[in-house]
Every structure is written in C-alpha cells, then in structure tokens.
Motif scaffolding. Structure first.
Motif, PDB file in Angstrom:
ATOM      1  N   THR A 123       0.844  -1.205   0.000  1.00 24.39           N
ATOM      2  CA  THR A 123       0.000   0.000   0.000  1.00 24.39           C
ATOM      3  C   THR A 123       0.875   1.249   0.000  1.00 24.39           C
ATOM      4  OG1 THR A 123      -1.565  -1.226   1.333  1.00 24.39           O
ATOM      5  CG2 THR A 123      -1.897   1.131   1.239  1.00 24.39           C
ATOM      6  N   GLY A 124       1.990   1.174   0.734  1.00 25.29           N
ATOM      7  CA  GLY A 124       2.901   2.319   0.785  1.00 25.29           C
ATOM      8  C   GLY A 124       3.778   2.413  -0.443  1.00 25.29           C
ATOM      9  N   VAL A 125       4.189   1.243  -0.942  1.00 20.76           N
ATOM     10  CA  VAL A 125       5.135   1.214  -2.057  1.00 20.76           C
ATOM     11  C   VAL A 125       4.468   1.637  -3.376  1.00 20.76           C
ATOM     12  CG1 VAL A 125       6.371  -0.426  -3.526  1.00 20.76           C
ATOM     13  CG2 VAL A 125       6.721  -0.457  -1.077  1.00 20.76           C
ATOM     14  N   GLY A 126       3.247   1.161  -3.597  1.00 21.83           N
ATOM     15  CA  GLY A 126       2.556   1.391  -4.872  1.00 21.83           C
ATOM     16  C   GLY A 126       2.645   2.824  -5.384  1.00 21.83           C
ATOM     17  N   PRO A 127       2.194   3.804  -4.597  1.00 26.00           N
ATOM     18  CA  PRO A 127       2.200   5.181  -5.094  1.00 26.00           C
ATOM     19  C   PRO A 127       3.615   5.727  -5.335  1.00 26.00           C
ATOM     20  CG  PRO A 127       0.797   4.973  -3.172  1.00 26.00           C
ATOM     21  CD  PRO A 127       1.541   3.699  -3.295  1.00 26.00           C
ATOM     22  N   LEU A 128       4.615   5.092  -4.734  1.00 31.39           N
ATOM     23  CA  LEU A 128       5.976   5.605  -4.896  1.00 31.39           C
ATOM     24  C   LEU A 128       6.605   5.148  -6.217  1.00 31.39           C
ATOM     25  CD1 LEU A 128       7.325   5.108  -1.261  1.00 31.39           C
ATOM     26  CD2 LEU A 128       6.283   7.116  -2.265  1.00 31.39           C
ATOM     27  N   PHE A 129       6.072   4.077  -6.787  1.00 34.54           N
ATOM     28  CA  PHE A 129       6.547   3.630  -8.101  1.00 34.54           C
ATOM     29  C   PHE A 129       5.828   4.418  -9.180  1.00 34.54           C
ATOM     30  CE2 PHE A 129       7.503  -0.791  -6.259  1.00 34.54           C
ATOM     31  CZ  PHE A 129       8.854  -0.515  -6.155  1.00 34.54           C
ATOM     32  N   ALA A 130       6.510   4.593 -10.311  1.00 35.32           N
ATOM     33  CA  ALA A 130       5.863   5.248 -11.442  1.00 35.32           C
ATOM     34  C   ALA A 130       5.282   4.174 -12.349  1.00 35.32           C
ATOM     35  CB  ALA A 130       6.883   6.075 -12.200  1.00 35.32           C
ATOM     36  N   TRP A 131       4.325   4.576 -13.188  1.00 33.92           N
ATOM     37  CA  TRP A 131       3.796   3.639 -14.165  1.00 33.92           C
ATOM     38  C   TRP A 131       4.913   3.273 -15.139  1.00 33.92           C
ATOM     39  CZ3 TRP A 131      -0.699   1.248 -13.653  1.00 33.92           C
ATOM     40  CH2 TRP A 131      -1.704   1.850 -12.893  1.00 33.92           C
ATOM     41  N   ARG A 132       4.914   2.078 -15.593  1.00 30.38           N
ATOM     42  CA  ARG A 132       5.827   1.533 -16.631  1.00 30.38           C
ATOM     43  C   ARG A 132       7.239   1.246 -16.126  1.00 30.38           C
ATOM     44  NH1 ARG A 132       3.529   2.323 -22.021  1.00 30.38           N
ATOM     45  NH2 ARG A 132       1.418   3.018 -21.601  1.00 30.38           N
ATOM     46  N   ARG A 133       7.914   2.243 -15.540  1.00 29.07           N
ATOM     47  CA  ARG A 133       9.287   1.983 -15.070  1.00 29.07           C
ATOM     48  C   ARG A 133       9.646   3.009 -13.991  1.00 29.07           C
ATOM     49  NH1 ARG A 133       9.217   4.013 -19.896  1.00 29.07           N
ATOM     50  NH2 ARG A 133       9.714   2.137 -21.063  1.00 29.07           N
ATOM     51  N   THR A 134      10.545   2.602 -13.092  1.00 30.85           N
ATOM     52  CA  THR A 134      11.034   3.525 -12.072  1.00 30.85           C
ATOM     53  C   THR A 134      12.543   3.327 -11.956  1.00 30.85           C
ATOM     54  OG1 THR A 134       8.992   3.024 -10.904  1.00 30.85           O
ATOM     55  CG2 THR A 134      10.564   4.405  -9.754  1.00 30.85           C
ATOM     56  N   SER A 135      13.305   4.373 -12.240  1.00 32.67           N
ATOM     57  CA  SER A 135      14.761   4.255 -12.157  1.00 32.67           C
ATOM     58  C   SER A 135      15.192   4.338 -10.685  1.00 32.67           C
ATOM     59  CB  SER A 135      15.416   5.372 -12.957  1.00 32.67           C
ATOM     60  OG  SER A 135      15.079   6.607 -12.373  1.00 32.67           O
ATOM     61  N   LEU A 136      16.450   3.986 -10.457  1.00 39.49           N
ATOM     62  CA  LEU A 136      16.996   4.045  -9.093  1.00 39.49           C
ATOM     63  C   LEU A 136      16.906   5.454  -8.529  1.00 39.49           C
ATOM     64  CD1 LEU A 136      20.153   1.785  -8.888  1.00 39.49           C
ATOM     65  CD2 LEU A 136      18.172   1.798  -7.370  1.00 39.49           C
ATOM     66  N   GLU A 137      17.161   6.406  -9.416  1.00 34.27           N
ATOM     67  CA  GLU A 137      17.134   7.819  -8.992  1.00 34.27           C
ATOM     68  C   GLU A 137      15.739   8.203  -8.479  1.00 34.27           C
ATOM     69  OE1 GLU A 137      18.170  10.483 -12.153  1.00 34.27           O
ATOM     70  OE2 GLU A 137      17.626  12.224 -10.938  1.00 34.27           O
ATOM     71  N   SER A 138      14.711   7.809  -9.246  1.00 33.04           N
ATOM     72  CA  SER A 138      13.330   8.109  -8.811  1.00 33.04           C
ATOM     73  C   SER A 138      13.014   7.383  -7.507  1.00 33.04           C
ATOM     74  CB  SER A 138      12.327   7.676  -9.873  1.00 33.04           C
ATOM     75  OG  SER A 138      12.589   8.297 -11.084  1.00 33.04           O
ATOM     76  N   LEU A 139      13.467   6.133  -7.432  1.00 35.97           N
ATOM     77  CA  LEU A 139      13.198   5.349  -6.222  1.00 35.97           C
ATOM     78  C   LEU A 139      13.778   6.030  -4.990  1.00 35.97           C
ATOM     79  CD1 LEU A 139      13.743   1.579  -7.079  1.00 35.97           C
ATOM     80  CD2 LEU A 139      11.646   2.721  -6.419  1.00 35.97           C
ATOM     81  N   ARG A 140      15.056   6.456  -5.124  1.00 41.01           N
ATOM     82  CA  ARG A 140      15.728   7.099  -3.997  1.00 41.01           C
ATOM     83  C   ARG A 140      14.952   8.351  -3.572  1.00 41.01           C
ATOM     84  NH1 ARG A 140      20.723   6.941  -5.962  1.00 41.01           N
ATOM     85  NH2 ARG A 140      20.594   9.049  -6.791  1.00 41.01           N
ATOM     86  N   LYS A 141      14.573   9.115  -4.595  1.00 39.76           N
ATOM     87  CA  LYS A 141      13.862  10.372  -4.347  1.00 39.76           C
ATOM     88  C   LYS A 141      12.538  10.119  -3.594  1.00 39.76           C
ATOM     89  CE  LYS A 141      14.057  13.109  -8.127  1.00 39.76           C
ATOM     90  NZ  LYS A 141      13.540  13.744  -9.366  1.00 39.76           N
ATOM     91  N   ASN A 142      11.820   9.073  -4.017  1.00 39.54           N
ATOM     92  CA  ASN A 142      10.484   8.858  -3.467  1.00 39.54           C
ATOM     93  C   ASN A 142      10.469   8.094  -2.141  1.00 39.54           C
ATOM     94  OD1 ASN A 142       9.525  10.117  -5.746  1.00 39.54           O
ATOM     95  ND2 ASN A 142       9.166   8.209  -6.856  1.00 39.54           N
ATOM     96  N   PHE A 143      11.452   7.206  -1.966  1.00 37.96           N
ATOM     97  CA  PHE A 143      11.460   6.359  -0.766  1.00 37.96           C
ATOM     98  C   PHE A 143      12.111   7.024   0.444  1.00 37.96           C
ATOM     99  CE2 PHE A 143       9.845   2.050  -1.245  1.00 37.96           C
ATOM    100  CZ  PHE A 143       9.509   2.052  -2.591  1.00 37.96           C
TER     101      PHE A 143
END
Lengths: 135, 668
Positions: free
Chosen positions: B409-429
């Motif tokens: 439930t927490g992780v879902g909104p932090l991922f982007a549709w289609r793909r999520t790079s490491l950079e985006s992951l770091r930023k969001n998590f």
C-alpha cells in the motif's frame, strides 16, 4: 374471495405492463461509433500523458523515466490513431458525398470521414486526412 | 395476507423467467419489443417483491403470529426497530431480503441504462434475472417466509413469539446485515456486465466504466458491513474481540478481498489495456464468493456462532455455484481471443508490478482464509474427523500477509507507471522509508519487543508518510503554479483526480485500522469474583465494586455491577456493566461498560452473578479506537473517490487540433 380478487388484479396488471408496449415506448436506436473502443483507448493514453506530466512536475520522476515513458505513450497514441484511420477508411462509402455542402455554413466537414468542425482546418482532427475535397 | 405474499413471490418467479427468455430472444431475433418487455419484467419483479416484503414487515410490526416466520423471530415486547430488523433475522426472511435487494439493483441498472449499452443490456438483464430466479426458487418453493402455523389442516396462531436472538438486538446489528447484503448482492451487477460484454463480444472497456461506481459502492457496503459486524462483536459478545475468524465472518471477508483485488487490477486494464482475462476471472470469483458466503451463512456447512441460520438449502447453493462457475469458465475460454492484452509489463520496478503483487497477495490471503474456513469440512470428508482451525492459526498466517499488503500500500504510489529508475526510487522512498525505520528503532529502544508490533507500526508510518508526501508534493505544485493557499491547493488536487486521492484516503483509513489492530499486542485482562466493597487493579486502573443490582425490563431481566474507576488515586468515572436474560428466547446477553479513549479502552463485562457475588472480566485494549476511526476515514475516502473528478477524461485539444465533440468526453 378477496384474496382471489387481489391476486387476479395483480396478475393482470403485471401481464398488461409487460405486454402493452406501444411503438412510441421503444427507445430510439443510438448509433454506435465503430471506433468507440479506440476512442476510449485514445482518451486513456491522453490521461496517462497528463498524469505523467504532473508526476514529473511534482518531482516524482527522473528525467530519464519521464522521457522514456512519454515516448512509449506517444508511440501508443500514434498506433491507436493509425488504427482509427484504418477502421474509418475501411468503412463503406455511405457517408455524405465529398461534394456535398456542409449542413451549416459555420461548420466544416471532413470529406473522408464526415466529421464536423467549427473552424477551417488543413487536416481532419478525427481521421487525420487532408480536409481538402478529394480530386 | 400470507396468500398474497406467496402469490407475489410466485408471480415474481414467473416474471423473472420471462425476463430471461424475452431479453435473450429479443436480442437474438432483433425484436426491440421483446427487449423492452424484458426490461419491464425487471421492474415488475421489484414491485412484486416489494409487495411481498411489505406484507412480511407489516406482519412483524403488527405481531401477526400466525406467520410461522414471525412467531419464530419476534415477540410483542421487542422494540419496533428490531421487529423490522427481524425481516432479515432468520433464514426465510433474509433470503427474501436478498431477492428484494437484487430486484432493486436490477431495476436501477435497467433504468440508468435504458438508453445506453443497447448491444449488451439484454444479456445483463438475462444474467441478473437468472440469479434472481435462483433466489426466487428458494423463496417460493424451498424456504417460504409465508408459511403459517397450523394444527392439522387448521391455521392457528400463538399469543407471543419466540423473539429475535438477543445477540441481534443491538443497534449495529440492525444495519450490519443489510450492509453486508447490499455488498453481497451488489457484486452481481459488475459480474452481469462483465459476462454480458463477453457474450456480446463488446469491444473496449465500457463494462468497466459503467460499473466502476457500482463496484466501489458495493465494495463500500461490504466493508461497512464487515466493520459493523466487528464493532458488534466487540460491544456485544463480552470478550472484547473484534475478529475471531468465525466462518461467517470469513465468508464476508472473502468477496471483499476479491473486490479489493478487482478494484486495483481494473486500473491496469483502463490504463494499459492489460489483465483483461484476470479482471474477468476476478469479478466472477468475487461474485461467486458472495454466493458462497451466503451459502456458508445459510447452509450451516461449517459450524459457527452464527449457527442460528442453519438449514438444508445448502445443496441448492452448491448446484448453483457449480453450474455458474462452469458456465463462467466456459464463456471466458470461448472469448479468450477478445481478451488479448494490448501491452506488456515493461519493468518489474513499476506501479504495474506493485499492482500485480497486490493482486497475488490479496488472492493468497483469500485462498488462506478459504482454506482455513473450509478445513473442517475437508478434514471431515477425508479423515472422518472434523478439525477446526482456530484464530491463532489464522493469525499466524494472516498477520504476515496483512503486513506485506500494508507494505505494498505504501510502495505502490511511490513507483511510477511503466518503469522507475533508481534515482526516482531514492527520491520517493527517502522520507517515508527513514520515518518508518526511525519509528521502528524508537519503539525497540522504548522497550517494545513484539516483532510484529514493531514491524506493523513502522510500516504504518511508512505508508502514512508516503501518502502525506503524495498530497504535499501535488498540492505544493498547484500552490506554486496557481498562487492559491495550501489548503485550497489540497482540495484542488483531490478534486482534479478524486479517484486517486480518494484512494489514498482509503489507504490512510487502512493504515489507521492497522494501528488499532496492532494494539492487540499490548492487551491486558483480569477476571475477578467480587462482592460489594471489593476492589482490584488492571493496568493503571483501580476498580472498586460499590453495588450489585438486578431488575426486570419486560423484554429481559438484568444483573449489573456499579463500579468506581480511578487512576493514580483520582476518580475517573462510574461504570455499570450488565448481564441480560431475554425471557422470550431464554437466552443471556452481555451489555458491557466501556471507557473509550484514543490511547486505550477500558472494557468491563459482567460475566455472571452468584448470590451476593459477581464475576467481572476487565480488559484494557490499547489503540482499539483507531480501528473505528480508520473505518470512518476509509468510508470518507471511498466517498471522495465516487465524486466525479473536476478534470474529466478529455482529449488534449492543444495537442491534436480540431477533435470533434462526439467522442470527446469519456465517462470517468
């Protein structure tokens, strides 16, 4: 006795309601666009693009993710538009003849798919073909 | 009057049969007259069942005890609200209530689609009417609520009825069954649309757009029903539990889990045209789990505290489920070519894959609950020994599954549709991850040693922070762009995409409920036999017995204790737990005393009276109030998701010039 009367009245009322249908009661047939499902898909892709734009603006996406996903969505959109064009192109030519004048002087009609627009355009926004009449 | 009621049900049965035939024949032979006649048949069934139900309710309210159903489930001294609720208090009435609700849903479906979806509406009517026909078969021929008491061939009556089960004479219980039934019955509508679109080979996802709100409303009713049942168990059963993994509780949870999976996976189909077969399977599974739930409740196949609802109608349900499932599988297999996916999963690190995981985990939890519920039946069939799986078995299995779902439930909104790079992951998590971790470490340092409690509370903060970040980032962008104040920006953000932000609020409600459930790790309880003047301690409370009383209220006799509650030497309040004995049904029921605070509940039950002594059970339940607060947030979030978004799905005309208006707006 009164039970039999009530039962008979209810039964007759139901049968009349089911069968007493006048021609005017029938719903008017609604024309269904042959590309309705593709229009839905097109709308969904636009919505995806809008979401992508917003998520990028709020800083949720890296540049790389944004560009790659945007390119994917644009490709999908092009595919759907091409499919719409091919479906409309394959339709039998039963629509308004190309030479026919627009129904209203203020409307501009596509000679290929008969879509109407309020302003003059070079290319049809519906099928993408030229708005000039066929030679 | 009973004859008119029985006749109305019988007529409704015939008319439902007619609705099936006339809709299908009208569609196949292209006779709009027959299709319209089929639609009118749906209205007729509703009117006829309203007449039948009205007669039964009237019999309850006027105490007409020559109806055997009324005599068995009501008595003169019962308050009117429970006389009304007795309509669904027993087998026959509750099945009539099922039928009536389904006919109401059917009438609304036909009315709202009278000019839409003409290509598959006849099939929708045929499917809904087939389900209706099954329940009417039970109402008319198997368990009629219009049977009368008779001695030989003579109709007779009794002076007073046996009364409604005292456990059911509780305000939440008057609403709990209708809510659950609205959920159970409501899933028939998206199921009917899904199957109708398959039968008619309809292209696109119009069945999903049409039934989206139906599904959400149905899911909401089911959820409210489950929470009310939970609240009822907490307040009425006297042991403070709000969930015991009772077969009937499980039966209501199963379709809710299926519906939750469907509501998530359907977004994949709308967004990317994926998982079309899966969605068909999910909605069908959810619907049949609803029927299965009714079957479990009504057949008594698995012994349960709800065993008051047992009867031999199980075989009818079993046949209906087997035939229905077989027909559904056959239909899906025949239409596989129409359900091809339009795109594929691009990356494992994407929102799609989090949805996929969410679906798999929800399905796994569904299977685990189903397995645990049916285990006594399976074990009896194989080993001739009925082995019931108890609450600790369910907890061992479901706590880790639940926590993993919470994590998703927490992780879902932090991922982007289609793909999520490491950079985006770091930023969001970053923020949610650190917040959750810090809380977990803080709890450990503070002395908490339960690994489940630490994990759960850490995850709760992680999910809450991820939701908060979503709102904050979005509102800040609008605030900066439009120059409106922040609160207005939050409102604007939510209004622009009510479905997404309403969904986040629902997630927040789930987080708060997890906080409440986690409190169970810190529960305390004391059982004492006391006399007037005795006192005892529980947690930081001191409880002193100042009086033991008893009396008679007509409908029931009661015993109660007057208790003075103090904390650290200062008086807090007087509490009066009560034990009632209902005269008509000769059954007892608890009437607990409760002191509710945000941090904990003090819960006192008057267990028994023996002469001048009484047995008192006292409990302290930390954080339990957050379950109910979470449920309210969940309901509010769902209501937000039902509001149409301000930005409807439209073509961006700046990008494609001159799109015609005829297909511009798509129902959102």
């Amino acid at each position: 006795m009164i039970i039999i009367v009530i039962g008979s009245v209810v039964s007759i009322a139901v049968i009349l309601f089911l069968l007493a249908i006048r021609p005017g009661d029938l719903p008017k047939p609604v024309p269904v666009s042959p590309v309705a499902h593709l229009d839905e898909r097109k709308a969904a892709i636009y919505e995806n693009l809008r979401d992508l734009q917003f998520e990028y603006r709020v800083g949720k996406l890296s540049d790389m993710d944004y560009q790659a996903t945007k390119l994917d969505l644009q490709r999908e959109l092009a595919k759907v538009l091409a499919e719409i064009e091919s479906v409309l192109g394959a339709l039998p030519a039963t629509k308004t003849p190309p030479a026919a004048a627009p129904a209203s002087p203020r409307k501009f009609m596509c000679p290929h798919c008969a879509a109407e627009f309020p302003q003059a355009l070079k290319f049809c926004g519906e099928c993408g073909k030229s708005m000039k009449a066929r030679a | 009057m009973e004859n008119v009621g029985a006749l109305a049900v019988l007529l409704a049965f015939c008319v439902a049969l007619y609705a099936i035939v006339s809709s299908v024949v009208g569609k196949l032979k292209r006779k709009p007259f027959l299709v319209l006649s089929g639609e009118r048949a749906v209205y007729s069934v509703f009117i006829l069942l309203t007449i039948a139900s009205g007669i039964l309710v009237y019999a309850f309210l006027t105490g007409d005890f020559h109806f055997s159903y009324v005599a068995a489930h009501s008595n003169n001294a019962m308050p009117s609200v429970y006389k009304f609720a007795a309509w669904w208090g027993g087998q026959e009435g509750s099945l009539l209530f099922w039928s009536w609700l389904l006919s109401g849903y059917g009438a609304v479906v036909v009315f709202t689609n009278r000019r839409k979806h003409r290509e598959f509406m006849p099939y929708v009517i045929a499917i809904l009417s087939t389900i209706q026909l099954f329940f009417l078969l039970l109402n008319a021929f198997v368990v009629s609520p219009f049977q009368v008491l008779a001695e030989g061939q003579v109709v007779t009556t009794v002076a007073d009825g046996a009364g409604l089960n005292p456990l059911l004479q509780y305000p939440a219980m008057a609403i709990h069954p209708p809510m659950l039934y609205l959920g159970y019955v409501g899933f028939a509508v998206p199921f009917a649309f899904a199957m109708a679109s398959l039968i008619s080979r309809a292209k696109g996802d119009s069945w999903i757009h049409t039934t989206r709100r139906w599904t959400i409303v149905t899911w909401l009713f089911q959820g409210i029903g489950i929470v009310l049942g939970s609240a009822w168990a907490y307040h009425v059963l006297g042991w403070g539990g709000h969930w015991a993994w009772d077969p009937v509780e499980n039966a209501s949870l199963l379709p809710w889990l299926g519906g939750t999976a469907f509501l998530h996976s359907v977004m994949m189909q709308e967004k990317k045209g994926m998982m079309k077969v899966w969605n068909m399977v999910l909605i069908a599974a959810t619907f049949f789990l609803c029927i299965f739930g009714t079957f479990l409740t009504r057949s008594g196949v698995v012994s349960s505290v709800h065993a008051f609802a047992q009867s031999p109608i199980g075989k009818y349900f079993l046949v209906f489920i087997i035939v229905g499932v077989a027909a559904t599988i056959a239909l899906i297999l025949m239409r596989l070519p129409y359900l091809r996916s339009e795109s594929e999963l691009e990356s494992v690190v994407s929102r799609e894959s989090s949805f996929l995981f969410n679906n798999l985990v929800l399905l796994a939890s569904c299977f685990a609950v189903l397995w645990g519920t049916m285990f006594p039946v399976l074990s009896e069939a194989i080993t001739n020994e009925k082995i019931s799986l108890d609450a600790p078995w369910f907890n061992r299995l479901m706590i880790p599954i639940g926590l993993f779902l919470l994590f998703l439930t927490g992780v879902g909104p932090l991922f982007a549709w289609r793909r999520t790079s490491l950079e985006s992951l770091r930023k969001n998590f970053q923020i949610p991850g650190i917040a959750g971790l810090l809380l977990a470490i803080g709890l450990f340092i503070g002395g908490t040693r339960s690994p489940w409690a630490i994990t759960s509370l850490g995850l709760c903060l992680f999910v809450a922070a991820s939701i908060f970040t979503e709102f904050f980032r979005g509102a800040r962008a609008i605030h900066q762009k439009n120059g409106i104040n922040f609160a207005h920006a939050v409102f604007e953000l939510t209004h622009r995409n009510t479905r997404r932000y309403g969904g986040y609020l629902v997630h927040m409600g789930i987080v708060l409920m997890f906080v409440g459930w986690t409190g169970a790790a810190f529960n305390k309880n004391v059982v004492k036999e006391v006399k007037i003047g005795d006192s005892f301690d529980i947690a930081s409370y001191r409880i002193k017995v100042t009086d033991l009383q008893q009396g008679d209220k007509g409908n029931y006799q009661w015993d109660s204790a007057v208790l003075e509650v103090s904390k650290n030497g200062s008086f807090l309040q007087t509490m009066e737990p009560e034990r009632r004995f209902y005269k008509a049904s000769q059954q007892g029921a608890a009437h607990i005393a409760l002191r509710t605070r945000l941090n904990e509940d003090l819960y006192i039950n008057f267990a028994a009276a023996q002469g001048n002594q009484a047995t008192i059970q006292a409990y302290v339940f930390p954080l339990v109030t957050w379950i109910w607060i979470g449920a309210i947030v969940l309901v509010l979030g769902t209501l937000v998701a039902l509001v149409p978004s301000k930005v409807t799905r439209q073509y961006a005309r700046t990008e494609v010039v001159g799109i015609t208006q005829k297909h511009v707006t798509v129902e959102n």
